[in-house]
Design an enzyme around this catalytic site. Structure first.
Site, PDB file in Angstrom:
ATOM      1  N   HIS A 117       0.775  -1.253   0.000  1.00 22.81           N
ATOM      2  CA  HIS A 117       0.000   0.000   0.000  1.00 22.81           C
ATOM      3  C   HIS A 117       0.801   1.296   0.000  1.00 22.81           C
ATOM      4  CE1 HIS A 117      -3.124  -2.864   0.927  1.00 22.81           C
ATOM      5  NE2 HIS A 117      -2.722  -3.023   2.169  1.00 22.81           N
ATOM      6  N   ASP A 271       3.318  -8.796   1.219  1.00 17.49           N
ATOM      7  CA  ASP A 271       3.749  -9.656   2.327  1.00 17.49           C
ATOM      8  C   ASP A 271       2.669 -10.598   2.827  1.00 17.49           C
ATOM      9  OD1 ASP A 271       2.266  -7.594   3.482  1.00 17.49           O
ATOM     10  OD2 ASP A 271       3.862  -6.937   4.834  1.00 17.49           O
TER      11      ASP A 271
END
Length: 297
Positions: A117, A271
Site C-alpha cells: 500500500h 507480504d
C-alpha cells in the site's frame, strides 16, 4: 510466530520463482563453479521494521538468514513515513551479510515480498519526490471516504478503500502538495522500489497492485477509470506481472558489485499474500489470521 511466518513467506517468495528457475538454470549453467552441487535462491522481504533476507537451496533447506532494521518517522498524528533510501541501505546491509554465508555464484534467482500500500512517488528521473507514506498512514481518511462512497471503486477492485491504500494517499498529495503531485512520473509500491534498485525496471505484481485501489481484479490490469478519478493514467503505473513470472533481471553493475550472476528477479508478492501461501492457504475454503503490526484475515 513472527519468525515462523517470516521464514514461511520468504520461503514462498523463493519458491515463487519456480516457473522461471528452469530458465535461470539454463542461462547460468555454463557459469557454475567447479564442484558446485547446490542451486540457491534468495528471498527479500521489506517489512515496516526491517528488511529480511533468506537463502534456500533447491531442496528448500534454509542456508542463511540476515536482516537490517528500519525506523518509521511520525512527524504528525496519523502520519507514518519512511525514506526509500533507507530501504536500499538496509537491503545492501542484509544482502552483504547473507552473501558472506553462501556461495554467491550458486544463486539462480531473487524473490521479493514487502509491506503493501505505500506510495513511493518518483519523478521522471526516478528520483524520490517525498518520503513514502506507509500502509499505516491515516492522513488520507477524508480522501479514502470520498473514494469509497463512489460505487465503482468496490465494484472494480473488490475492496473497501481504506486510508492506508495507495490511491487516497496520492489524492492527499494532489490536494496538499500540488507541486509534488505535478512532478509524479511513477507510483511504486515499496517492494517494487527495491525491484527498481535491483533491476532498473518499473514492475509490480498482481497481489501488491490489488492493494492500491486502482487494480481491476476481474481484468487483472490497472483500471483506467479509477486512475482517471485520481488524476493519473496508466503511464504513472508500473508494468504488471504474475508473482511467479520474471519481473526483471539483476542490473549488470550491481551483479558485479555483489559478485552475483545476472539472475532473474521474480514478480513476488505483497507480504500478507506471500504469508498466506507460506501458511498453506491455497485452496477454496481455507483462511488464516495474521496478527502483527496489523491484523489481516
Amino acid at each position: 510466530l513472527n519468525l515462523l511466518f517470516s521464514q514461511n513467506f520468504l520461503r514462498y517468495v523463493c519458491q515463487n520463482l519456480g516457473s522461471l528457475l528452469a530458465m535461470g538454470i539454463a542461462r547460468q549453467s555454463q557459469g557454475k563453479r567447479q564442484g558446485q552441487d547446490r542451486m540457491i535462491v534468495i528471498g527479500l522481504d521489506l517489512g515496516t521494521s526491517g528488511i529480511k533476507a533468506l537463502a534456500i537451496d533447491d531442496g528448500q533447506s534454509i542456508l542463511a538468514e540476515a536482516s537490517a532494521e528500519l525506523s518509521v518517522d511520525r512527524p504528525h498524528d496519523g502520519w507514518s513515513e519512511q525514506n526509500p533510501a533507507d530501504w536500499i541501505a538496509a537491503t545492501e546491509t542484509a544482502i552483504a551479510a547473507l552473501l558472506d554465508r553462501i556461495d554467491p555464484g550458486a544463486v539462480r534467482g531473487i524473490g521479493l515480498s514487502g509491506q503493501m500500500h505505500g506510495a513511493t512517488l518518483l519523478d521522471a528521473s526516478d528520483k524520490v519526490l517525498r518520503p513514502c507514506m506507509l500502509w499505516n498512514d491515516t492522513r488520507s481518511h477524508a480522501e479514502a471516504a470520498a473514494f469509497d462512497a463512489d460505487p465503482q471503486f468496490r465494484e472494480i477492485t473488490g475492496n473497501i478503500v481504506f486510508p492506508g491504500f495507495t490511491a487516497p494517499k496520492t489524492e492527499w498529495v494532489r490536494r496538499n502538495e500540488p507541486e509534488i503531485f505535478d512532478r509524479i512520473a511513477k507510483v511504486l509500491l515499496p517492494k517494487d522500489y527495491l525491484r527498481l534498485y535491483l533491476t532498473g525496471d518499473h514492475v509490480s505484481d498482481m497481489s501488491d497492485a490489488s492493494g492500491t485501489a486502482w487494480f481491476d481484479v476481474g481484468a487483472r490490469d490497472w483500471s483506467d477509470d479509477l486512475l482517471s478519478r485520481c488524476h493519473l493514467t496508466r503511464d504513472h503505473m508500473p508494468a504488471l506481472v504474475e508473482g511467479s513470472a520474471v519481473g526483471g533481471t539483476l542490473r549488470a553493475d550491481l551483479a558485479r558489485e555483489l559478485g552475483l550472476p545476472r539472475v532473474p528477479v521474480a514478480g513476488g508478492a505483497g507480504d500478507n499474500c506471500a504469508a498466506a501461501i507460506g501458511a498453506g492457504v491455497v485452496a477454496d475454503g481455507s483462511a488464516f489470521i495474521s496478527l502483527g503490526t496489523s491484523g489481516v484475515l
